[in-house]
Design a protein around this motif. Sequence first.
Motif, short mmCIF file in Angstrom:
data_model
loop_
_atom_site.label_atom_id
_atom_site.label_comp_id
_atom_site.label_asym_id
_atom_site.label_seq_id
_atom_site.Cartn_x
_atom_site.Cartn_y
_atom_site.Cartn_z
N ALA A 178 0.83 -1.21 0.00
CA ALA A 178 0.00 0.00 0.00
C ALA A 178 0.86 1.26 0.00
CB ALA A 178 -0.92 -0.01 1.22
N ASP A 179 2.02 1.21 0.68
CA ASP A 179 2.89 2.38 0.73
C ASP A 179 3.50 2.67 -0.64
OD1 ASP A 179 4.33 -0.02 0.93
OD2 ASP A 179 6.00 0.93 1.99
N LEU A 180 3.87 1.63 -1.37
CA LEU A 180 4.42 1.85 -2.70
C LEU A 180 3.34 2.30 -3.66
CD1 LEU A 180 6.86 -1.20 -3.13
CD2 LEU A 180 7.33 1.09 -2.24
N GLN A 181 2.12 1.77 -3.50
CA GLN A 181 1.01 2.17 -4.35
C GLN A 181 0.67 3.64 -4.13
OE1 GLN A 181 -1.05 -0.32 -6.39
NE2 GLN A 181 -1.31 1.64 -7.37
N ALA A 182 0.89 4.12 -2.92
CA ALA A 182 0.57 5.52 -2.60
C ALA A 182 1.66 6.48 -3.08
CB ALA A 182 0.37 5.68 -1.10
N ALA A 193 2.93 3.31 -10.59
CA ALA A 193 2.73 2.59 -11.86
C ALA A 193 3.40 1.23 -11.86
CB ALA A 193 3.24 3.44 -13.03
N ALA A 194 4.61 1.18 -11.32
CA ALA A 194 5.33 -0.10 -11.28
C ALA A 194 4.65 -1.08 -10.33
CB ALA A 194 6.77 0.12 -10.86
N THR A 195 4.14 -0.58 -9.21
CA THR A 195 3.44 -1.44 -8.26
C THR A 195 2.18 -2.02 -8.90
OG1 THR A 195 4.24 -0.07 -6.43
CG2 THR A 195 2.42 -1.57 -5.96
N THR A 196 1.45 -1.18 -9.60
CA THR A 196 0.25 -1.65 -10.30
C THR A 196 0.60 -2.69 -11.36
OG1 THR A 196 -0.88 0.47 -9.95
CG2 THR A 196 -1.70 -0.92 -11.74
N PHE A 197 1.70 -2.47 -12.07
CA PHE A 197 2.14 -3.43 -13.09
C PHE A 197 2.43 -4.79 -12.46
CE2 PHE A 197 5.54 -5.44 -15.61
CZ PHE A 197 4.90 -5.54 -16.83
N PHE A 198 3.12 -4.79 -11.34
CA PHE A 198 3.43 -6.04 -10.66
C PHE A 198 2.16 -6.75 -10.19
CE2 PHE A 198 7.91 -4.99 -10.45
CZ PHE A 198 8.51 -6.25 -10.42
N GLU A 205 -0.30 -7.25 -13.72
CA GLU A 205 0.21 -7.88 -14.94
C GLU A 205 1.10 -9.09 -14.67
OE1 GLU A 205 -0.84 -7.08 -17.82
OE2 GLU A 205 -1.84 -5.19 -17.38
N LEU A 206 1.74 -9.14 -13.51
CA LEU A 206 2.62 -10.27 -13.20
C LEU A 206 2.01 -11.21 -12.16
CD1 LEU A 206 6.15 -8.57 -13.11
CD2 LEU A 206 5.06 -9.79 -14.99
N TYR A 207 1.34 -10.67 -11.16
CA TYR A 207 0.77 -11.49 -10.09
C TYR A 207 -0.75 -11.46 -10.09
CZ TYR A 207 4.62 -13.00 -7.01
OH TYR A 207 5.69 -13.64 -6.45
N GLY A 208 -1.35 -10.75 -10.98
CA GLY A 208 -2.78 -10.50 -10.91
C GLY A 208 -3.66 -11.68 -11.25
N PRO A 209 -4.97 -11.58 -10.91
CA PRO A 209 -5.91 -12.67 -11.16
C PRO A 209 -6.56 -12.60 -12.53
CG PRO A 209 -7.00 -10.95 -9.92
CD PRO A 209 -5.57 -10.49 -10.12
N GLY A 210 -6.09 -11.70 -13.39
CA GLY A 210 -6.71 -11.52 -14.69
C GLY A 210 -6.51 -12.70 -15.63
N ASP A 211 -7.28 -12.70 -16.71
CA ASP A 211 -7.18 -13.75 -17.73
C ASP A 211 -6.19 -13.29 -18.80
OD1 ASP A 211 -7.45 -15.69 -19.63
OD2 ASP A 211 -9.59 -15.40 -19.97
N PHE A 212 -5.04 -13.95 -18.85
CA PHE A 212 -3.99 -13.55 -19.79
C PHE A 212 -3.90 -14.50 -20.98
CE2 PHE A 212 -2.10 -12.24 -15.53
CZ PHE A 212 -2.57 -10.93 -15.63
N ALA A 213 -4.96 -15.26 -21.24
CA ALA A 213 -4.92 -16.26 -22.31
C ALA A 213 -4.65 -15.62 -23.67
CB ALA A 213 -6.22 -17.05 -22.34
N ASP A 268 6.76 1.68 -19.59
CA ASP A 268 6.36 2.99 -19.09
C ASP A 268 6.44 3.05 -17.56
OD1 ASP A 268 5.91 3.78 -21.68
OD2 ASP A 268 3.72 3.56 -21.58
N ALA A 269 6.00 1.97 -16.91
CA ALA A 269 6.00 1.95 -15.45
C ALA A 269 7.41 2.03 -14.89
CB ALA A 269 5.30 0.69 -14.94
#
Length: 225
Positions: A48-52, A58-63, A66-74, A194-195
């Motif tokens: 949360a501190d890095l997100q703030a 941007a880099a925290t959001t990317f991690f 895009e790298l650890y997220g629950p999204g569908d990357f198929a 960009d991040a």
Amino acid sequence: MSDTANTILAYLQEVEQERARRAGDAALSACVAAIKLWQQVRLRSTYADLQASERYRAATTFFMEELYGPGDFASRDAQFARVVPALVRLFPSEVVKTMQALSELHALSERFDTEMGSAAATETITREIYASTWRAVGQPAQRERQIALLLEVGGALDRHTRSRMLRASLHMMRAPARAAGLADLQSFLEAGFDAFGAMRGAGDFLQTIGARERQLAAELFAGRN
């Protein structure tokens, strides 16, 4: 096809096999989805501190997404698989090495998520259930490998973003990538560049992630969480 290309494609095939396994078992799929969601909530709390931070947001959001997220990357993975042979043949070895590490991280993370979902056998994930499931799945060496790969990918992105030619080339590929049906892959690459470019140096950021993830893993294995 080169050995490197085959290795990357093998990792992507592992990811697809995990997806197929979960697609054929509705209960397992639901449990894995719950594990992924819990992990994302945990990451949001841990960082949360890095997100703030304007510098690291941007880099925290990317991690987390895009790298650890629950999204569908198929779709993104399928696009990646299509261009692997050309990527290995045409891109600098350092970039290819990064893509290999990224594909290995993806495969390892998906396998762990499936194993965690199977061991938990519930859609109601609590801190206690997650911790006991973590210990049941075990594999501390592979957990460390997961963290090391994450940091390797982050360090490589930090280095790549310092190449003005590489960044300019990536942005110039936007229209051709969309025309070739590679929009999801292009968006992923641009988001990463960009991040990390916005951070103006990722050393402290990566050190923080490494320290916190390793501390958490140690506490989980020791039963202190």
